[in-house]
Motif scaffolding. Structure first.
Motif, short mmCIF file in Angstrom:
data_model
loop_
_atom_site.label_atom_id
_atom_site.label_comp_id
_atom_site.label_asym_id
_atom_site.label_seq_id
_atom_site.Cartn_x
_atom_site.Cartn_y
_atom_site.Cartn_z
N MET A 97 0.81 -1.22 0.00
CA MET A 97 0.00 0.00 0.00
C MET A 97 0.85 1.27 0.00
N GLY A 98 2.17 1.14 0.01
CA GLY A 98 3.04 2.30 0.08
C GLY A 98 3.46 2.80 -1.29
N GLY A 99 3.41 4.12 -1.50
CA GLY A 99 3.88 4.69 -2.75
C GLY A 99 2.77 5.33 -3.57
N ASP A 100 3.19 6.14 -4.52
CA ASP A 100 2.23 6.87 -5.37
C ASP A 100 1.40 5.94 -6.25
N TYR A 101 1.95 4.77 -6.58
CA TYR A 101 1.28 3.89 -7.53
C TYR A 101 0.85 2.56 -6.90
N ALA A 102 0.64 2.60 -5.57
CA ALA A 102 0.17 1.41 -4.87
C ALA A 102 -1.35 1.27 -5.03
N PRO A 103 -1.86 0.02 -5.00
CA PRO A 103 -1.09 -1.22 -4.94
C PRO A 103 -0.69 -1.80 -6.30
N GLY A 104 -1.19 -1.19 -7.39
CA GLY A 104 -0.99 -1.77 -8.72
C GLY A 104 0.45 -2.05 -9.09
N GLU A 105 1.29 -0.99 -9.09
CA GLU A 105 2.68 -1.16 -9.50
C GLU A 105 3.49 -1.98 -8.49
N ILE A 106 3.09 -1.91 -7.22
CA ILE A 106 3.80 -2.69 -6.19
C ILE A 106 3.57 -4.18 -6.42
N VAL A 107 2.32 -4.53 -6.67
CA VAL A 107 2.00 -5.94 -6.93
C VAL A 107 2.67 -6.41 -8.22
N LYS A 108 2.61 -5.59 -9.24
CA LYS A 108 3.24 -5.95 -10.52
C LYS A 108 4.74 -6.18 -10.35
N GLY A 109 5.41 -5.29 -9.63
CA GLY A 109 6.84 -5.45 -9.39
C GLY A 109 7.16 -6.69 -8.58
N THR A 110 6.29 -7.01 -7.64
CA THR A 110 6.47 -8.22 -6.83
C THR A 110 6.33 -9.47 -7.68
N ILE A 111 5.37 -9.47 -8.57
CA ILE A 111 5.19 -10.60 -9.50
C ILE A 111 6.44 -10.79 -10.35
N LEU A 124 -3.71 -9.09 -8.34
CA LEU A 124 -3.17 -10.38 -8.76
C LEU A 124 -4.04 -11.01 -9.85
N ILE A 125 -5.35 -10.83 -9.72
CA ILE A 125 -6.28 -11.36 -10.72
C ILE A 125 -6.05 -10.69 -12.08
N LYS A 126 -5.73 -9.38 -12.06
CA LYS A 126 -5.49 -8.66 -13.31
C LYS A 126 -4.39 -9.32 -14.13
N TYR A 127 -3.38 -9.86 -13.44
CA TYR A 127 -2.25 -10.49 -14.12
C TYR A 127 -2.40 -12.00 -14.18
N ASN A 128 -3.61 -12.47 -13.80
CA ASN A 128 -3.89 -13.91 -13.83
C ASN A 128 -2.76 -14.68 -13.14
N PHE A 129 -2.35 -14.13 -11.98
CA PHE A 129 -1.20 -14.70 -11.28
C PHE A 129 -1.66 -15.40 -10.00
N SER A 181 8.03 5.00 -7.12
CA SER A 181 8.47 3.74 -7.74
C SER A 181 7.35 3.05 -8.49
N LYS A 182 7.72 2.59 -9.70
CA LYS A 182 6.83 1.73 -10.45
C LYS A 182 7.39 0.30 -10.39
N ALA A 183 6.81 -0.60 -11.16
CA ALA A 183 7.12 -2.02 -11.02
C ALA A 183 8.60 -2.34 -11.13
N HIS A 184 9.28 -1.72 -12.10
CA HIS A 184 10.70 -2.01 -12.32
C HIS A 184 11.53 -1.65 -11.10
N ALA A 185 11.22 -0.50 -10.50
CA ALA A 185 11.95 -0.07 -9.30
C ALA A 185 11.66 -0.98 -8.12
#
Length: 328
Positions: free
Chosen positions: A7-21, A44-49, A297-301
């Motif tokens: 939940m932390g960051g400007d782009y949470a939770p989307g980019e955080i979850v994506k980066g974790t995946i 997680l469902i968005k990425y079918n993960f 931070s976005k997913a790559h970061a």
């Protein structure tokens, strides 16, 4: 175990979850996402993960960037930062990655995890590349007010980190100052110079800010106010320069042809100094692993901050710091 503040960051939770995946796929490690369970599952469902290597630890509230850090830590006990830090305290050799409020994260780490014995003030450090090595700058914002003894502590913490994570034997340590002469600087900096010179560290003297990308030092020490200004100035300048180069090259026909010819080289150079490639900053001196990712931070970061956390865990940095300070 690795925990990520979802939940932390400007782009949470989307980019955080994506980066974790991305991190789970690339590094093959188990990670626990901490935050609002329903929102994390939705991402997680968005990425079918659906992978057992990712688990969720529910936390019902979020500490915002504008909240008073200590007050928020004490009152929002169900926030993602507090819940995650409590798990770090319970589980030795575990690490948290968060792009949330810097003040709240550092206050929480100090209050919940506690300082390592012998550490008066923990420090936030960041690695940045030179041509053929990595330089570690500390402190970059954990504390705006400082004392000479704090700078000596930062040097000791960074010394263990560089030997453990970057495999630099007996790293050279420089003190950021307005000049290389020993007699220059504020009274606090002069005293810090004296303490570093008298220590058993490999201290090589004062380093001017203009030399941070060419210095022989492996570690650069400064107070948090100065370090934070250095990092933000470098980030802003590099962004300004790369945008300027791009606009200049694309402003003419021959410039566009030249841009095509050097496109890969420019990208390689840009990536080398891109904050997203660095990932995050380790908070050294507390009884647990804490990696602070940039708020934007976005997913790559996030993926690269997780890579840092993996190295932090693997090299037992906290234990090594404790062992080193016990010798004194």
């Amino acid at each position: 175990m690795l925990y990520v503040d979802a939940m932390g960051g400007d782009y949470a939770p989307g980019e955080i979850v994506k980066g974790t995946i991305e991190a789970v796929k690339e590094f093959d490690v188990p990670i626990t996402l901490v935050g609002k369970q329903d929102e994390i599952i939705e991402e997680l469902i968005k990425y079918n993960f659906d992978d057992p290597r990712i688990s969720i630890l529910n936390a019902n509230s979020i500490i915002g960037f504008n909240e008073e850090p200590v007050k928020a830590i004490r009152h929002k006990k169900d926030s993602s930062i507090v819940v995650a830090l409590r798990k770090i305290k319970e589980e030795k050799d575990s690490t948290l990655v968060s792009a949330g409020s810097t003040g709240a994260l550092l206050a929480g780490a100090t209050l919940i995890l506690g300082r390592i014995k012998g550490v008066k003030r923990p420090g936030l450090g960041i690695s940045f590349p030179q041509k053929d090595k990595t330089v570690f700058l500390i402190d970059v914002g954990a504390s705006a007010d400082s004392q000479s003894s704090f700078l000596l502590t930062y040097a000791k913490l960074a010394n263990v980190y560089m030997e453990s994570v970057e495999n630099v034997s007996n790293p050279k340590i420089g003190l950021i100052n307005i000049g290389t002469e020993e007699e220059k600087g504020s009274p606090m900096i002069k005293e810090a110079h004296k303490l570093l010179k008298e220590s058993d560290l490999n201290f090589i003297g004062n380093i001017e800010p203009s030399d941070i990308f060419t210095t022989d030092a492996d570690i650069l020490v400064c107070d948090g106010f100065t370090g934070n200004i250095i990092i933000k100035t470098v980030e802003g300048l590099s962004s300004f320069m790369f945008h300027g180069i791009k606009e200049s090259l694309l402003s003419s026909f021959f410039g566009k042809i030249g841009a095509l010819l050097i496109k890969d080289d420019l990208k390689k150079f840009k990536d080398q100094y891109d904050p997203d490639s660095i990932g995050g900053s380790p908070f050294l001196g507390v009884k647990g692993g804490v990696i602070k990712a940039h708020g934007s931070s976005k997913a790559h970061a996030i993926k690269n901050a997780i890579r840092q956390a993996i190295q932090f865990d693997k090299n037992n940095v906290v234990t090594k710091i404790e062992t080193e300070l016990e010798k004194e």
